[in-house]
Design a protein around this motif. Structure first.
Motif, PDB file in Angstrom:
ATOM      1  N   ALA A   1       0.688  -1.135   0.124  1.00 19.49           N
ATOM      2  CA  ALA A   1       0.117  -0.185  -0.115  1.00 19.49           C
ATOM      3  C   ALA A   1       0.977   1.389   0.099  1.00 19.49           C
ATOM      4  N   GLN A   2       1.999   1.310   0.797  1.00 14.21           N
ATOM      5  CA  GLN A   2       3.010   2.429   0.737  1.00 14.21           C
ATOM      6  C   GLN A   2       3.425   2.572  -0.583  1.00 14.21           C
ATOM      7  N   VAL A   3       4.129   1.660  -1.365  1.00 13.22           N
ATOM      8  CA  VAL A   3       4.386   1.838  -2.685  1.00 13.22           C
ATOM      9  C   VAL A   3       3.559   2.098  -3.760  1.00 13.22           C
ATOM     10  N   ASP A   4       2.096   1.797  -3.578  1.00 13.31           N
ATOM     11  CA  ASP A   4       1.098   2.488  -4.338  1.00 13.31           C
ATOM     12  C   ASP A   4       0.756   3.769  -4.218  1.00 13.31           C
ATOM     13  N   GLU A   5       1.001   4.229  -2.627  1.00 13.34           N
ATOM     14  CA  GLU A   5       0.681   5.895  -2.371  1.00 13.34           C
ATOM     15  C   GLU A   5       1.818   6.840  -2.956  1.00 13.34           C
ATOM     16  N   LEU A   6       3.316   6.206  -2.764  1.00 11.66           N
ATOM     17  CA  LEU A   6       4.258   7.001  -3.040  1.00 11.66           C
ATOM     18  C   LEU A   6       4.417   6.905  -4.635  1.00 11.66           C
ATOM     19  N   ILE A   7       3.962   6.003  -5.463  1.00 13.61           N
ATOM     20  CA  ILE A   7       4.028   6.011  -6.707  1.00 13.61           C
ATOM     21  C   ILE A   7       3.025   7.065  -7.315  1.00 13.61           C
TER      22      ILE A   7
ATOM     23  N   ALA B   1      11.126   7.544 -10.128  1.00  9.18           N
ATOM     24  CA  ALA B   1      11.012   6.085  -9.489  1.00  9.18           C
ATOM     25  C   ALA B   1      12.104   5.710  -8.596  1.00  9.18           C
ATOM     26  N   LEU B   2      13.161   6.150  -9.129  1.00 12.89           N
ATOM     27  CA  LEU B   2      14.494   6.009  -8.251  1.00 12.89           C
ATOM     28  C   LEU B   2      14.587   6.867  -7.045  1.00 12.89           C
ATOM     29  N   LEU B   3      13.954   8.067  -7.230  1.00 14.35           N
ATOM     30  CA  LEU B   3      13.759   8.925  -5.864  1.00 14.35           C
ATOM     31  C   LEU B   3      12.886   8.428  -5.129  1.00 14.35           C
ATOM     32  N   ALA B   4      11.605   7.866  -5.588  1.00 15.84           N
ATOM     33  CA  ALA B   4      10.543   7.078  -4.437  1.00 15.84           C
ATOM     34  C   ALA B   4      11.235   5.992  -3.827  1.00 15.84           C
ATOM     35  N   ARG B   5      12.243   5.354  -4.779  1.00 16.51           N
ATOM     36  CA  ARG B   5      12.796   4.045  -3.991  1.00 16.51           C
ATOM     37  C   ARG B   5      13.800   4.618  -2.857  1.00 16.51           C
ATOM     38  N   THR B   6      14.345   5.788  -2.875  1.00 15.28           N
ATOM     39  CA  THR B   6      14.975   6.128  -2.128  1.00 15.28           C
ATOM     40  C   THR B   6      14.507   6.609  -0.596  1.00 15.28           C
ATOM     41  N   ILE B   7      13.298   7.019  -0.782  1.00 13.81           N
ATOM     42  CA  ILE B   7      12.767   7.584   0.443  1.00 13.81           C
ATOM     43  C   ILE B   7      11.130   6.593   1.190  1.00 13.81           C
ATOM     44  N   ILE B   8      11.167   5.437   0.077  1.00  8.94           N
ATOM     45  CA  ILE B   8      10.134   4.498   0.558  1.00  8.94           C
ATOM     46  C   ILE B   8      10.380   4.135   2.040  1.00  8.94           C
ATOM     47  N   LYS B   9      11.515   3.741   2.487  1.00  9.40           N
ATOM     48  CA  LYS B   9      11.819   3.222   3.777  1.00  9.40           C
ATOM     49  C   LYS B   9      11.932   4.310   4.925  1.00  9.40           C
ATOM     50  N   ASN B  10      11.685   5.555   4.629  1.00  9.66           N
ATOM     51  CA  ASN B  10      11.777   6.618   5.570  1.00  9.66           C
ATOM     52  C   ASN B  10      13.234   6.399   6.336  1.00  9.66           C
ATOM     53  N   PRO B  11      14.293   6.655   5.663  1.00  9.61           N
ATOM     54  CA  PRO B  11      15.633   6.380   6.169  1.00  9.61           C
ATOM     55  C   PRO B  11      15.983   7.515   7.230  1.00  9.61           C
ATOM     56  N   GLU B  12      17.035   7.025   7.980  1.00 12.13           N
ATOM     57  CA  GLU B  12      17.555   7.864   8.922  1.00 12.13           C
ATOM     58  C   GLU B  12      18.412   9.093   8.441  1.00 12.13           C
ATOM     59  N   ILE B  13      19.186   8.824   7.363  1.00  9.64           N
ATOM     60  CA  ILE B  13      20.083   9.677   6.469  1.00  9.64           C
ATOM     61  C   ILE B  13      19.534   9.445   5.119  1.00  9.64           C
ATOM     62  N   LEU B  14      19.267  10.694   4.560  1.00 13.07           N
ATOM     63  CA  LEU B  14      19.064  10.642   3.111  1.00 13.07           C
ATOM     64  C   LEU B  14      20.518  11.399   2.436  1.00 13.07           C
ATOM     65  N   ILE B  15      20.868  10.533   1.517  1.00 16.87           N
ATOM     66  CA  ILE B  15      22.189  10.840   0.867  1.00 16.87           C
ATOM     67  C   ILE B  15      21.678  11.251  -0.564  1.00 16.87           C
ATOM     68  N   LEU B  16      21.752  12.496  -1.178  1.00 16.28           N
ATOM     69  CA  LEU B  16      21.066  12.723  -2.360  1.00 16.28           C
ATOM     70  C   LEU B  16      22.049  13.395  -3.360  1.00 16.28           C
ATOM     71  N   ASP B  17      22.668  12.503  -4.189  1.00 14.38           N
ATOM     72  CA  ASP B  17      23.766  13.192  -4.985  1.00 14.38           C
ATOM     73  C   ASP B  17      23.101  13.525  -6.606  1.00 14.38           C
ATOM     74  N   GLU B  18      23.046  14.648  -6.686  1.00 14.05           N
ATOM     75  CA  GLU B  18      22.600  15.300  -7.889  1.00 14.05           C
ATOM     76  C   GLU B  18      21.341  14.537  -8.000  1.00 14.05           C
ATOM     77  N   PRO B  19      20.380  14.641  -7.291  1.00 14.18           N
ATOM     78  CA  PRO B  19      19.112  13.802  -7.292  1.00 14.18           C
ATOM     79  C   PRO B  19      18.072  14.233  -8.420  1.00 14.18           C
ATOM     80  N   CYS B  20      18.116  15.426  -8.946  1.00 17.88           N
ATOM     81  CA  CYS B  20      17.210  15.974  -9.720  1.00 17.88           C
ATOM     82  C   CYS B  20      17.744  16.134 -11.283  1.00 17.88           C
TER      83      CYS B  20
END
Length: 489
Positions: free
Chosen positions: A380-386, A410-429
């Motif tokens: 359900a969380q995957v569906d919501e984030l998609i 899609a990869l940005l959604a993959r990055t945050i789906i587990k609500n991680p403690e650290i986000l490492i975003l290397d030129e995400p956009c």
């Protein structure tokens, strides 16, 4: 009146029964240099590839009229947004950590060999390279292997070849992706120089820092091209729609007990006798928001690889992560489950045969592709984030048939789906249009409001989230400065 250089009449392109371009018309006259813009997925790359002969067209829909009285090659040369290379045996099946494997470097060509081959194939003179290499700061990596290059250095290799060739028509798809500020400026100077010699340009993207020689602007919308003014291509920020963040992300990430999430003391990384990182001292406290910057090849990617557990030399250094010294018994998976990562390199090596849904769900397991059932709650969380990222219509589509911009989402959604403690975003956009960039950075601001620690790499000052507090600047593998973000931007 002379005939146009490029004449496109009623061009229609379908991809898997989906109409991408419809009865598109475009005339490019002599001495015109164009910016081709439009939203992500609008068909810009499809049109560029069609002009370059990389997509079949029929019934003379595209006519090219090269000039005979010039020394420039009668050729269209296309520089793709995505750089792909092969090893010395012709293989291209690389994996993410392989770039830190000494055996892999022995089986991939060096930049020098790659350029030598390109020069021979196109009858180019090596001594004409010096000016280009100097302008792009590329001479220092001439003997590096292709697998060791950062994303910005890969982009520069594409650009070096194109500018050295000086074709009659040069098409550059997202040419500034991954380039630092100085390199972008110098690239524009080089493009102005070859334009003065007769090369005509088409730059694909929604760029604002353009060479002065760009004198025409066009936009693709609903499969149709129309000429626009320079001003009308700018996005009105007020028009950007705001969406509520998915409820399961409106929670603090699992709290960490360690005050110092990252602690590096005199960290050094060496390849073949060359130090890539030199005496790095850096501490990141839980909840801090950092901007990591530096010129191409300054060591940013190597620094991040240490944090993410991918670099084997982490064990040979005084380096603490989540309160534990590396090598004290934790596995790479213990580390990865607490980190959300996106980088150009991760995108390169990700399993492109997965569907969008599988890609996003794989973020729960830090895998390249999905190999187990995530369960009803995660489903359900995957569906919501998609849905949040506007990808519902593509959820069963394979990644390798999507436009790169939608792969990135899609990869940005993959990055945050587990609500991680650290986000490492290397030129995400990279590759996203302005609306998507602002939308994503707004999401980052909201997520980090719940205590998430952030390390963000970005070369464009106008494309950064507002939550950033501190900046660490690398130069030639060393820490040049650590300062408050308010002092540096």
């Amino acid at each position: 009146m002379s005939e146009p250089f490029v004449h496109i009449a009623n061009l229609t392109v379908k991809y898997q029964q989906k109409l991408v371009l419809q009865d598109l018309n475009w005339v490019i006259n002599r001495h015109e240099n164009w910016l081709l813009c439009g939203t992500s997925g609008s068909g810009k790359t499809t049109l560029a590839k069609a002009i370059a002969g990389l997509i079949p067209v029929y019934n003379n829909e595209i006519q090219l009229n090269f000039t005979l009285d010039t020394h420039l090659p009668a050729q269209v040369y296309y520089v793709a947004n995505w750089y792909q290379f092969k090893d010395l045996e012709g293989g291209a099946n690389f994996y993410y950590q392989q770039r830190y494997n000494s055996q892999a470097t022995a089986t991939t060509a060096t930049v020098r060999v790659e350029l030598n081959e390109f020069g021979k194939e196109n009858n180019l003179e090596w001594d004409k390279l010096d000016h280009i290499l100097s302008a792009l700061g590329y001479a220092k990596v001439i003997d590096a292997t292709l697998i060791q290059l950062s994303s910005g250095e890969h982009k520069k290799l594409q650009l070096v070849k194109a500018i050295w060739l000086k074709p009659q028509l040069l098409i550059l798809d997202q040419p500034y992706n991954g380039l630092d500020t100085r390199s972008r400026q110098n690239l524009n100077v080089l493009l102005e120089e070859i334009s003065a010699e007769g090369t005509q340009l088409i730059i694909v993207g929604n760029e604002t820092e353009l060479p002065a020689t760009i004198n025409r602007f066009a936009e693709i919308k609903d499969g149709v091209l129309q000429e626009i003014s320079s001003e009308s291509r700018k996005v009105n920020a007020a028009e950007i729609l705001s969406k509520p963040v998915p409820a399961f992300l409106n929670q603090s990430a699992v709290p960490v007990s360690e005050e110092h999430i990252i602690r590096m003391i005199d960290v050094n990384i060496t390849y073949s006798g060359k130090r890539v990182l030199k005496d790095i001292n850096w501490e990141v406290i839980s909840g801090e928001k950092w901007l990591l910057q530096g010129h191409n090849g300054s060591g940013k990617s190597t620094l991040l690889s240490l944090i993410c557990g991918d670099h084997p030399q982490a064990y040979a250094n005084n380096f603490h992560l989540f309160g534990n010294k590396r090598g004290s018994g934790e596995s790479i998976w213990d580390i990865k489950k607490r980190i959300g990562l996106i980088s150009p390199e991760l995108h390169w090596y990700f399993d492109a045969s997965a569907t969008v849904w599988q890609t996003v769900a794989s973020g729960f397991f830090d895998s390249s592709g999905l190999f187990c059932n995530p369960g009803s709650t995660k489903h359900a969380q995957v569906d919501e984030l998609i849905g949040y990222f506007g990808l519902t219509a593509y959820q069963n589509t394979l990644m390798n048939v999507l436009p790169l911009s939608k792969q990135r989402l899609a990869l940005l959604a993959r990055t945050i789906i587990k609500n991680p403690e650290i986000l490492i975003l290397d030129e995400p956009c990279q590759g996203l249009d302005e609306q998507q960039t602002q939308h994503f950075n707004k999401l980052v601001d909201e997520l980090c409001g719940y205590g998430t620690t952030l390390i963000y790499v970005g070369h464009f000052e106008s494309q950064l989230p507002s939550c950033l507090e501190k900046r660490i600047l690398l130069e030639h593998g060393e820490v040049k400065s650590i300062e408050s973000i308010l002092q540096s931007i």
